[in-house]
Each structure stands twice: as structure tokens, then as C-alpha cells.
Design a protein around this motif. Structure first.
Motif, PDB file in Angstrom:
ATOM      1  N   ALA A  10     -22.635  22.454   7.745  1.00 66.46           N
ATOM      2  CA  ALA A  10     -21.503  22.039   8.271  1.00 66.46           C
ATOM      3  C   ALA A  10     -20.437  21.734   7.031  1.00 66.46           C
ATOM      4  N   PRO A  11     -19.038  22.002   7.155  1.00 65.52           N
ATOM      5  CA  PRO A  11     -18.379  21.784   6.238  1.00 65.52           C
ATOM      6  C   PRO A  11     -18.173  20.366   6.072  1.00 65.52           C
ATOM      7  N   LEU A  12     -17.952  19.876   4.576  1.00 66.83           N
ATOM      8  CA  LEU A  12     -17.929  18.439   4.358  1.00 66.83           C
ATOM      9  C   LEU A  12     -16.597  17.949   4.944  1.00 66.83           C
ATOM     10  N   PRO A  13     -16.571  16.544   5.401  1.00 63.04           N
ATOM     11  CA  PRO A  13     -15.410  15.890   5.598  1.00 63.04           C
ATOM     12  C   PRO A  13     -14.175  15.726   4.554  1.00 63.04           C
ATOM     13  N   LEU A  14     -13.180  15.767   4.996  1.00 65.06           N
ATOM     14  CA  LEU A  14     -11.863  15.560   3.907  1.00 65.06           C
ATOM     15  C   LEU A  14     -11.465  14.229   4.036  1.00 65.06           C
ATOM     16  N   LEU A  15     -11.368  13.535   2.727  1.00 61.38           N
ATOM     17  CA  LEU A  15     -10.697  12.182   2.875  1.00 61.38           C
ATOM     18  C   LEU A  15      -9.455  12.106   3.136  1.00 61.38           C
ATOM     19  N   ASP A  16      -9.141  11.144   4.023  1.00 59.95           N
ATOM     20  CA  ASP A  16      -7.710  10.965   4.468  1.00 59.95           C
ATOM     21  C   ASP A  16      -6.979  10.037   3.315  1.00 59.95           C
ATOM     22  N   THR A  17      -5.629  10.732   2.782  1.00 61.42           N
ATOM     23  CA  THR A  17      -4.977  10.148   1.704  1.00 61.42           C
ATOM     24  C   THR A  17      -4.529   8.683   2.153  1.00 61.42           C
ATOM     25  N   ASP A  18      -4.153   8.469   3.383  1.00 61.84           N
ATOM     26  CA  ASP A  18      -3.633   7.066   3.951  1.00 61.84           C
ATOM     27  C   ASP A  18      -5.002   6.175   3.797  1.00 61.84           C
ATOM     28  N   VAL A  19      -6.144   6.647   4.123  1.00 61.91           N
ATOM     29  CA  VAL A  19      -7.237   5.890   4.056  1.00 61.91           C
ATOM     30  C   VAL A  19      -7.467   5.535   2.637  1.00 61.91           C
ATOM     31  N   LEU A  20      -7.394   6.489   1.717  1.00 63.58           N
ATOM     32  CA  LEU A  20      -7.574   6.141   0.192  1.00 63.58           C
ATOM     33  C   LEU A  20      -6.773   5.085  -0.535  1.00 63.58           C
ATOM     34  N   ARG A  21      -5.322   5.152   0.164  1.00 65.20           N
ATOM     35  CA  ARG A  21      -4.529   4.299  -0.315  1.00 65.20           C
ATOM     36  C   ARG A  21      -4.900   2.942   0.151  1.00 65.20           C
ATOM     37  N   THR A  22      -5.316   2.697   1.379  1.00 62.15           N
ATOM     38  CA  THR A  22      -5.673   1.118   1.924  1.00 62.15           C
ATOM     39  C   THR A  22      -6.863   0.991   0.885  1.00 62.15           C
ATOM     40  N   PHE A  23      -7.905   1.844   0.792  1.00 69.83           N
ATOM     41  CA  PHE A  23      -9.182   1.391  -0.126  1.00 69.83           C
ATOM     42  C   PHE A  23      -8.642   1.048  -1.432  1.00 69.83           C
ATOM     43  N   VAL A  24      -7.951   1.833  -2.139  1.00 66.80           N
ATOM     44  CA  VAL A  24      -7.396   1.357  -3.668  1.00 66.80           C
ATOM     45  C   VAL A  24      -6.705  -0.235  -3.546  1.00 66.80           C
ATOM     46  N   ALA A  25      -5.951  -0.171  -2.626  1.00 72.40           N
ATOM     47  CA  ALA A  25      -5.175  -1.349  -2.245  1.00 72.40           C
ATOM     48  C   ALA A  25      -6.011  -2.620  -2.302  1.00 72.40           C
ATOM     49  N   ILE A  26      -7.047  -2.574  -1.349  1.00 72.19           N
ATOM     50  CA  ILE A  26      -8.018  -3.532  -1.105  1.00 72.19           C
ATOM     51  C   ILE A  26      -8.681  -3.770  -2.558  1.00 72.19           C
ATOM     52  N   ALA A  27      -9.327  -2.696  -3.287  1.00 69.58           N
ATOM     53  CA  ALA A  27     -10.024  -3.048  -4.316  1.00 69.58           C
ATOM     54  C   ALA A  27      -9.216  -3.554  -5.318  1.00 69.58           C
ATOM     55  N   GLU A  28      -7.907  -3.084  -5.708  1.00 71.62           N
ATOM     56  CA  GLU A  28      -7.198  -3.701  -6.625  1.00 71.62           C
ATOM     57  C   GLU A  28      -6.691  -5.057  -6.531  1.00 71.62           C
ATOM     58  N   SER A  29      -6.521  -5.742  -5.074  1.00 75.51           N
ATOM     59  CA  SER A  29      -6.185  -6.715  -4.792  1.00 75.51           C
ATOM     60  C   SER A  29      -7.299  -7.903  -4.559  1.00 75.51           C
ATOM     61  N   GLY A  30      -8.338  -7.319  -4.177  1.00 78.03           N
ATOM     62  CA  GLY A  30      -9.353  -8.083  -3.891  1.00 78.03           C
ATOM     63  C   GLY A  30      -9.231  -9.074  -2.616  1.00 78.03           C
ATOM     64  N   SER A  31      -8.650  -8.564  -1.932  1.00 79.77           N
ATOM     65  CA  SER A  31      -8.104  -9.124  -0.526  1.00 79.77           C
ATOM     66  C   SER A  31      -7.777  -7.996   0.616  1.00 79.77           C
ATOM     67  N   PHE A  32      -8.318  -8.129   2.044  1.00 79.25           N
ATOM     68  CA  PHE A  32      -7.837  -7.265   2.744  1.00 79.25           C
ATOM     69  C   PHE A  32      -6.559  -7.970   3.250  1.00 79.25           C
ATOM     70  N   THR A  33      -6.265  -9.093   3.256  1.00 81.84           N
ATOM     71  CA  THR A  33      -4.906  -9.798   3.540  1.00 81.84           C
ATOM     72  C   THR A  33      -3.768  -9.463   2.491  1.00 81.84           C
ATOM     73  N   ARG A  34      -4.016  -9.235   1.208  1.00 80.87           N
ATOM     74  CA  ARG A  34      -2.879  -9.130   0.419  1.00 80.87           C
ATOM     75  C   ARG A  34      -2.689  -7.589   0.395  1.00 80.87           C
ATOM     76  N   ALA A  35      -3.712  -6.852   0.669  1.00 88.99           N
ATOM     77  CA  ALA A  35      -3.570  -5.407   0.707  1.00 88.99           C
ATOM     78  C   ALA A  35      -2.929  -4.924   1.962  1.00 88.99           C
ATOM     79  N   ALA A  36      -3.020  -5.662   3.115  1.00 84.36           N
ATOM     80  CA  ALA A  36      -2.352  -5.260   4.208  1.00 84.36           C
ATOM     81  C   ALA A  36      -0.820  -5.481   4.050  1.00 84.36           C
ATOM     82  N   ARG A  37      -0.531  -6.477   3.432  1.00 88.01           N
ATOM     83  CA  ARG A  37       1.013  -6.731   2.880  1.00 88.01           C
ATOM     84  C   ARG A  37       1.480  -5.354   2.344  1.00 88.01           C
ATOM     85  N   GLN A  38       0.590  -4.945   1.263  1.00 84.29           N
ATOM     86  CA  GLN A  38       1.267  -3.813   0.517  1.00 84.29           C
ATOM     87  C   GLN A  38       1.225  -2.757   1.316  1.00 84.29           C
ATOM     88  N   VAL A  39       0.543  -2.587   2.233  1.00 87.46           N
ATOM     89  CA  VAL A  39       0.675  -1.102   2.818  1.00 87.46           C
ATOM     90  C   VAL A  39       1.179  -1.188   4.318  1.00 87.46           C
TER      91      VAL A  39
END
Length: 297
Positions: A10-39
């Protein structure tokens, strides 16, 4: 016509750019709440995105704690990929949709700073903005800032604190400054202590001399040089010790134990923009900031 055999996979799944942007925002801010304000989404929406991402990859990416979240080892690995994928996506979109930038940008930097990030920065910038000419000048921070104030440079990576008040200054990097010498060498045991330093105006020089004076150690300035390569040469020959960024120490040099010489603390790198910097200069500045962010990550 002969059909090509199917691999049956089966073909490998593709990573969604929007989801990656969310993931990076959470990783860099250390908080879902702070990342939510950014995105511009709710924390619950971010939680759903990360849950789907973890299910797609079959890995737990975050350890959720009371006041913050932190990356798992698998999350740290994905962070590097995520940043590169987002940057590549931006380059591709810029190539087709963004207004074409032209012109010339001049960047001044010290040799120790430029050697670490410039190859990648210049390669990426050339791909996304091929019509912009970039001139790089290597020298001491003080001289580079004087040239920026005179209008000869557009951007300066500075390790000093003398900044034109009309310029925009942004701290982009901080790291420990430590004493270094040759592995198995005897320079650190000599009295007075032989020290290799950069020229006057370098913050490494001031940090080192202030620390030695506070500790009451007897020393002599054995070598003075414009670039850190001169300090490296003196250390490699076991003729002196030197203040040096921890990240730049390579065999056969080593960090000297803290109980031998006084601690030096951290030093900062600032990106200084001249007043009225144009679009090409701002685009290059953004690449430089991203490169230091990746260096920290």
C-alpha cells in the motif's frame, strides 16, 4: 502490452502540511494553548490533529505534563523533518506565487558564526530567490557594525553589543563560551597562563579577561588574532588556551575542566538589520533566523 508487476504494498501516507505546522508550533512553544493562538485554532482542534498524526505514524510524539508538553525521542526526530518539509513547501510556493525578488543584499558576519549557517542559508536562498545577488563580508563585529551604520552593509551577524539605535536588533542565538585547549596539552598548567584572544572589541575577549581578573589568576596574552582560526592554531600547537564556543570544539581540542579556569557564561549572536531594509534583505534575514532556530533544534 505487458503490465508492470505490482509490489503489493500500500502507498505510504502523505504528511499534511497544515498538521506539520501545528506540530512544529506545539513543539517550539511547549504548549497546546500557546500554539493554538499562533495557528488560530482551538487547543481541542490541535489535540485532534496531533492524535491523527500519531495514529498515522504509529508513534507517540508528545509527553503531556501538567503545565507543558515535551517531545518524545520520536517527536524530536519528526521535528527536524517537519521544519525541512515546511521550508521546502514555502520555497515551492514562493517560486510560483510570491512576487519575484531582485536586487543585491550585503551580509556581514564573523567567521565563527558564518561558517556554521551560511552554506545552508545561501543554498536555500539561491533556490527561492535566484535573481537576488548576496554579498558576504567576513570580519570583526565592530567593523561590520560600523559599515552597516555607513550604509555599506544591509545585515550583520554580530557578537558585540555596539548597535546603531536606528537599526533593528534581534538575538538569534545563545550558547556557552568555555575554555578550550589541546587534548593532553600543558598550556593550561603554565603560569602565567598563556591566552589566545581575538582583537579588541570581541565579546569573547572581554568575557575571558573579566573572568580571569575576578579569579585573580596570573595570565599573559600570548596571541591576538582577527579570526577564531588563529585561536585554534595557538591551541592546536599547545601554545595557549582560549575562550571558545562549546559547539565549535573538535578533536584534538577539548573543553578544559571548570575547576581549572573560571566560568565564562553564555554569549549571544544578534542579527542587525539596517533601517529601511528592502524585501530582498528581509527575505534573507528570515532565512538566517530559521537557520539558527534549526541549529538550536
Amino acid at each position: 502490452m505487458t503490465e508492470m508487476p505490482s509490489s503489493g504494498r500500500a502507498p505510504l501516507p502523505l504528511l499534511d502540511t497544515d498538521v506539520l505546522r501545528t506540530f512544529v508550533a506545539i513543539a517550539e512553544s511547549g504548549s497546546f494553548t500557546r500554539a493554538a493562538r499562533q495557528v488560530f485554532r482551538t487547543p481541542s482542534a490541535l489535540s485532534m490533529q496531533i492524535k491523527r498524526l500519531e495514529e498515522t505514524l504509529g508513534q507517540t510524539l508528545f509527553v503531556r505534563e501538567a503545565r507543558q508538553v515535551r517531545l518524545t525521542p520520536e517527536g524530536e526526530l519528526l521535528l527536524g523533518y517537519g521544519r525541512r518539509l515546511l521550508r521546502l513547501n514555502e520555497e515551492a510556493v514562493t517560486q510560483f506565487l510570491a512576487p519575484s525578488l531582485e536586487g543585491r543584499v550585503s551580509l556581514g558576519t564573523t567567521d565563527d558564526v558564518g561558517s556554521r549557517i551560511l552554506p545552508g542559508v545561501l543554498a536555500q536562498f539561491a533556490r527561492s530567490h535566484p535573481a537576488v545577488q548576496v554579498d558576504v563580508v567576513v570580519g570583526g563585529s565592530r567593523d561590520m557594525l560600523v559599515r552597516l551604520e555607513a550604509g555599506e552593509l544591509d545585515l550583520v551577524l554580530s557578537t558585540g553589543g555596539m548597535h546603531d539605535p536606528s537599526a533593528h536588533v534581534e538575538t538569534v542565538h545563545s550558547e556557552p563560551l568555555v575554555w578550550a585547549g589541546r587534548e593532553g596539552g600543558v598550556a593550561a598548567q603554565r603560569s602565567p597562563l598563556p591566552v589566545a584572544l581575538a582583537n579588541h572589541g570581541c565579546p569573547w575577549r572581554k568575557l575571558a579577561l573579566d573572568a580571569l581578573d575576578r579569579a585573580g589568576l596570573s595570565y599573559r596574552i600570548a596571541y591576538t588574532c582577527e579570526h577564531c582560526a588563529g585561536q585554534q592554531a595557538a591551541m592546536l600547537a599547545d601554545l595557549a588556551v582560549a575562550p571558545f564556543p562549546l559547539a565549535l570544539i573538535r578533536q584534538p581540542l577539548r573543553r578544559l575542566d571548570g575547576d581549572i579556569l573560571p566560568a565564562l557564561g553564555d554569549y549571544q549572536v544578534a542579527l542587525v538589520r539596517r533601517d529601511g531594509l528592502g524585501g530582498a534583505g528581509e527575505a534573507l534575514a528570515e532565512r538566517v533566523v530559521e537557520a539558527f532556530r534549526d541549529l538550536r533544534g
